[in-house]
Design an enzyme around this catalytic site. Structure first.
Site, mmCIF file in Angstrom:
data_model
loop_
_atom_site.group_PDB
_atom_site.id
_atom_site.type_symbol
_atom_site.label_atom_id
_atom_site.label_comp_id
_atom_site.label_asym_id
_atom_site.label_seq_id
_atom_site.Cartn_x
_atom_site.Cartn_y
_atom_site.Cartn_z
ATOM 1 N N PRO A 98 106.341 -27.452 18.845
ATOM 2 C CA PRO A 98 105.931 -28.859 18.907
ATOM 3 C C PRO A 98 104.448 -28.961 19.268
ATOM 4 C CG PRO A 98 107.899 -28.480 20.269
ATOM 5 C CD PRO A 98 107.420 -27.135 19.794
ATOM 6 N N GLY A 102 102.037 -28.777 25.332
ATOM 7 C CA GLY A 102 101.754 -27.728 26.305
ATOM 8 C C GLY A 102 102.408 -26.403 25.941
ATOM 9 N N LEU A 103 102.825 -26.239 24.666
ATOM 10 C CA LEU A 103 103.518 -25.011 24.276
ATOM 11 C C LEU A 103 102.625 -24.064 23.480
ATOM 12 C CD1 LEU A 103 107.122 -26.324 23.467
ATOM 13 C CD2 LEU A 103 106.252 -25.335 25.567
ATOM 14 N N ALA A 108 98.695 -20.519 18.894
ATOM 15 C CA ALA A 108 99.590 -19.708 18.048
ATOM 16 C C ALA A 108 99.190 -19.823 16.579
ATOM 17 C CB ALA A 108 101.033 -20.140 18.255
ATOM 18 N N ASP A 149 96.627 -19.689 27.233
ATOM 19 C CA ASP A 149 97.310 -19.794 25.933
ATOM 20 C C ASP A 149 96.938 -18.645 24.993
ATOM 21 O OD1 ASP A 149 98.103 -22.127 27.089
ATOM 22 O OD2 ASP A 149 97.849 -23.355 25.302
HETATM 23 O O1 PMV Z 1 100.527 -28.272 29.448
HETATM 24 P P1 PMV Z 1 99.899 -26.929 29.543
HETATM 25 O O2 PMV Z 1 100.787 -25.807 29.155
HETATM 26 O O3 PMV Z 1 98.530 -26.857 28.969
HETATM 27 O O4 PMV Z 1 99.758 -26.678 31.109
HETATM 28 C C1 PMV Z 1 99.014 -27.472 31.954
HETATM 29 C C2 PMV Z 1 98.965 -26.750 33.240
HETATM 30 C C3 PMV Z 1 98.288 -27.474 34.355
HETATM 31 O O5 PMV Z 1 98.362 -26.608 35.482
HETATM 32 C C4 PMV Z 1 99.001 -28.750 34.706
HETATM 33 C C5 PMV Z 1 96.853 -27.801 34.037
HETATM 34 C C6 PMV Z 1 95.941 -26.612 33.934
HETATM 35 O O6 PMV Z 1 94.834 -26.794 33.389
HETATM 36 O O7 PMV Z 1 96.272 -25.526 34.413
#
Ligand code: PMV
Length: 320
Positions: A98, A102-103, A108, A149
């Site tokens: 999706p 945040g995945l 990827a 990521d």
């Molecule tokens: O939503 P993602 O997987 O990009 O994670 C955000 C993680 C946070 O700790 C909330 C923000 C960050 O920049 O680390």
């Protein structure tokens, strides 16, 4: 003849938000939820089709320097790294990840594309090099990306991450089966991060205690992954969810999904990433997966995904 390259999505397993303030976090690759790039040689300038993304095909006549389009930039960086100016052929990108959840969907897609271009040129690109190129493209998406990521999706290994320190990979003792549920609610990580910052200013002592507790959870979770202690890892995930609730980044919808997962037999469950919306991640026993998926749909999930983290899990693709 066509070939296919891929890269997984990623999820934060424990430690989000506190990681912004120097505490550790662990992110895992989602081997079963992937972006793919199928490539084939053709007598035409490289054309990239990305049917799952809201964008037209991209034809790269001669790639202009430093393009602002993420796919064009990844192609350009990869070609420059491999010392070529032109590639002939066709690449089709597809993704099960999706977007904007945040995945790690952007990272990827970039990683799969970079691998496909290297393959078309019969060239090798190391994971470290590829990760660096993906990081450059992540800057277009996120401004100042953390580096989580690109590292997780390219190396496809769990990562123990502390800001401004070299990342450390975590060995998995025995396979861990995760079920992820997408709430379907769009929420900006940026807003949740800003609210946590405001909470930290208005309630410094309480917030510091929560961050410290999350840090302890992450360190203990690392040991659980390395030892194969799934029961304790599950408990830690659920405890982390409660602490994220205390930081105000959960929501009724996410709490409902977490409660449904636990009731259906998950070993642990929590929101993952920025919170408010997005996804939850649950740790499951093999025989509880079907029950868990059904319970999550009944609790309002718009999509449920499953994946296994561990040795030999790369081809265990499955979408519930
Ligand atoms: O939503 P993602 O997987 O990009 O994670 C955000 C993680 C946070 O700790 C909330 C923000 C960050 O920049 O680390």
């Amino acid at each position: 003849m066509s070939a296919c390259d891929s890269a997984p999505g990623k999820a934060i397993l424990v430690g989000e938000h506190a990681v912004v303030y120097g505490l550790p976090a662990i992110a895992i690759p989602l081997a079963g939820v992937r972006a793919r790039a199928s490539s084939r040689a053709a007598d035409q300038p490289l054309t990239i089709f990305a049917e799952d993304l809201p964008r037209p095909p991209l034809t790269l006549q001669a790639v202009q320097a430093d393009p602002k389009d993420p796919l064009a930039l990844m192609a350009w960086l990869t070609m420059r790294r491999l010392g070529v100016e032109r590639v002939q052929g066709e690449i089709r990108i597809s993704s099960e990840i999706p977007i904007a959840s945040g995945l790690g969907s952007g990272a990827a897609v970039s990683a799969a594309l970079g691998r496909a271009i290297a393959r078309m040129l019969s060239a090798d690109i190391s994971d470290d090099d590829l990760s660096r190129l993906v990081f450059e493209v992540e800057k277009l998406h996120h401004g100042t990306p953390s580096g989580i990521d690109n590292t997780v999706v390219v190396h496809e290994k769990p990562l123990y991450f502390v800001k401004d320190r070299p990342p450390a990979f975590v060995d998995i003792a025995s396979p861990l089966r995760f079920v992820l549920a997408d709430s379907g609610i769009a929420a900006l990580t940026r807003d949740a991060v800003a609210d946590v910052r405001a909470l930290r200013q208005s309630q410094p002592a309480a917030t510091a205690r929560i961050f410290a507790a999350i840090g302890e959870i992450v360190n203990e979770a690392r040991g659980c992954i390395e030892r194969g202690d799934r029961l304790r890892l599950g408990e830690l995930m659920t405890a982390n969810h409660r602490l994220l609730g205390a930081l105000s980044v959960s929501s009724a919808a996410l709490d409902r999904l977490v409660a449904a997962a636990l009731k259906a037999g998950a070993l642990g469950a929590k929101l993952s990433g920025g919170g408010r919306g997005g996804v939850i991640v649950a740790l499951s026993d093999e025989d509880a997966v079907d029950r868990l998926c059904q319970a999550l749909y009944e609790a309002g999930a718009k999509r449920v995904m499953q994946t296994v983290a561990g040795p030999g899990s790369h081809h265990d693709d499955a979408i519930a």
